[in-house]
Design an enzyme around this catalytic site. Structure first.
Site, PDB file in Angstrom:
ATOM      1  N   SER A 187       0.830  -1.199   0.000  1.00 33.14           N
ATOM      2  CA  SER A 187       0.000   0.000   0.000  1.00 33.14           C
ATOM      3  C   SER A 187       0.872   1.260   0.000  1.00 33.14           C
ATOM      4  O   SER A 187       1.619   1.475  -0.948  1.00 33.14           O
ATOM      5  CB  SER A 187      -0.959  -0.045   1.191  1.00 33.14           C
ATOM      6  OG  SER A 187      -1.971   0.925   1.079  1.00 33.14           O
ATOM      7  N   ASP A 198     -10.088  -5.790  -3.355  1.00 35.07           N
ATOM      8  CA  ASP A 198      -9.520  -4.688  -2.581  1.00 35.07           C
ATOM      9  C   ASP A 198     -10.416  -3.459  -2.734  1.00 35.07           C
ATOM     10  O   ASP A 198     -10.604  -2.956  -3.847  1.00 35.07           O
ATOM     11  CB  ASP A 198      -8.111  -4.385  -3.118  1.00 35.07           C
ATOM     12  CG  ASP A 198      -7.344  -3.383  -2.275  1.00 35.07           C
ATOM     13  OD1 ASP A 198      -7.967  -2.494  -1.672  1.00 35.07           O
ATOM     14  OD2 ASP A 198      -6.108  -3.488  -2.229  1.00 35.07           O
ATOM     15  N   HIS A 236      -7.319  -6.062   0.861  1.00 33.85           N
ATOM     16  CA  HIS A 236      -6.138  -5.214   1.050  1.00 33.85           C
ATOM     17  C   HIS A 236      -5.308  -5.609   2.274  1.00 33.85           C
ATOM     18  O   HIS A 236      -4.295  -4.963   2.556  1.00 33.85           O
ATOM     19  CB  HIS A 236      -6.601  -3.752   1.199  1.00 33.85           C
ATOM     20  CG  HIS A 236      -5.525  -2.723   0.994  1.00 33.85           C
ATOM     21  ND1 HIS A 236      -4.967  -2.452  -0.240  1.00 33.85           N
ATOM     22  CD2 HIS A 236      -4.914  -1.877   1.870  1.00 33.85           C
ATOM     23  CE1 HIS A 236      -4.070  -1.496  -0.118  1.00 33.85           C
ATOM     24  NE2 HIS A 236      -4.015  -1.129   1.150  1.00 33.85           N
TER      25      HIS A 236
END
Length: 315
Positions: A184, A261, A295
């Site tokens: 991320s 995600d 995620h």
């Protein structure tokens, strides 16, 4: 005394013919400790490795910082390649070592994994703890230029300069065999740091990276806060922009993304990055999208061994 002053003193002593060799050794050891000021916070066994957490006074960030290291037992006999992991928003040096399940693969391939925190801590800057996506836990691996943040929020220089020097000075690490990956915000950090420093890292990879931050809400908030209103300056910290002009040694990049995600469409913007990579024959991108994964760290656990194998091929 600043570390640069200590380094100059040691360099002078090394050149001296009038000081005993034993005293030179002592000063070299003293500099090694002072340059990092490392304190062991914790140590745990995991497979054939030690998982250690250290704290130190950071010269770049002007605060006390922590980082964790997975040290395979092979380091007792020889120096090892180093893989740097950069974590995402709200994370610390703990998330990867406690959630990713990377220890077995690190031991199998004989790779040391170093995991810094994601921002400076406890700097007493007004507002630094007010938001989960800006300030504490959200350093974005850039060097701030705005007056309020620029003294402490220098995560780019911390990773590229200070942390790498600490690892080289204090661990059985091969300085010419290093790679970097992240998740991320940390995926953004790994890609941009790797692309901005051709040849420094042998390979790159990322899980669900923020790959085009100049065009997403997370990136716009962070860049406007840390870098100011000049959006043209933001491009130097955007993987999609950087990869268009990358002209270093051929670099292999692995990116894994979950199809479920919730941040994919609005925040991560991976199609833009993939398209940019196609236009540069020095960048060898392997992009994999996995049905049903989101995620979080269950996603990372599933594919982290693939990433370590990816880097092992180049280390």
């Amino acid at each position: 005394m600043r570390l640069t002053s200590i380094a100059n003193l040691v360099a002078l002593v090394r050149k001296s013919c009038t000081i005993s060799s034993s005293f030179k050794v002592y000063l070299n050891q003293y500099y090694r400790v002072m340059a990092s000021n490392l304190e062991l916070v914790s140590s745990s066994r995991s497979f054939q490795s030690c998982v250690n957490v250290y704290s130190h006074d950071s010269e770049e960030l002007q605060c006390k910082m922590k980082f964790s290291v997975i040290i395979p037992d092979q380091a007792k006999e020889s120096k090892l390649p180093v893989l740097y992991w950069l974590s995402g928003l709200t994370c610390t040096e703990q998330n990867f070592i406690t959630k990713a399940g990377a220890q077995r693969a690190a031991c199998e391939h004989g790779i040391m994994i170093v995991c810094p925190d994601t921002s400076p801590r406890g700097c007493n800057i007004e507002g630094e703890d007010d938001n989960w996506d800006f300030g504490s836990g959200a350093g974005f691996y850039i060097d701030a230029t705005e007056e309020k943040w620029k003294k402490h929020y220098r995560m780019y220089s911390y990773v590229v300069k200070e942390l790498r020097n600490i690892v080289a000075a204090n661990f059985a690490a091969l300085p010419d065999k290093q790679s970097i990956f992240g998740h991320s915000m940390g995926g953004h950090g790994a890609l941009t740091i790797g692309l901005k420093n051709p040849g420094m890292f042998k390979s790159l990879s990322a899980f669900a990276p923020i790959s085009n931050p100049i065009n997403c809400p997370w990136g716009k908030k962070a860049f406007s806060g840390y870098l100011g209103a000049n959006e043209e300056s933001w491009k130097g910290h955007d993987a999609t922009e950087l990869v268009k002009n990358y002209n270093g040694p051929e670099i292999a990049i692995l990116v894994d993304q979950g199809s479920s995600d919730p941040f994919l469409a609005q925040e991560l913007l991976l199609p833009s990055f993939c398209d940019a990579c196609k236009g540069n024959n020095k960048v060898k991108l392997t992009y994999r999208e996995h049905a049903g994964y989101d995620h979080g760290y269950y996603f990372i656990q599933t594919f982290v061994e693939d990433h370590i194998r990816h880097h092992a091929r180049y280390l």
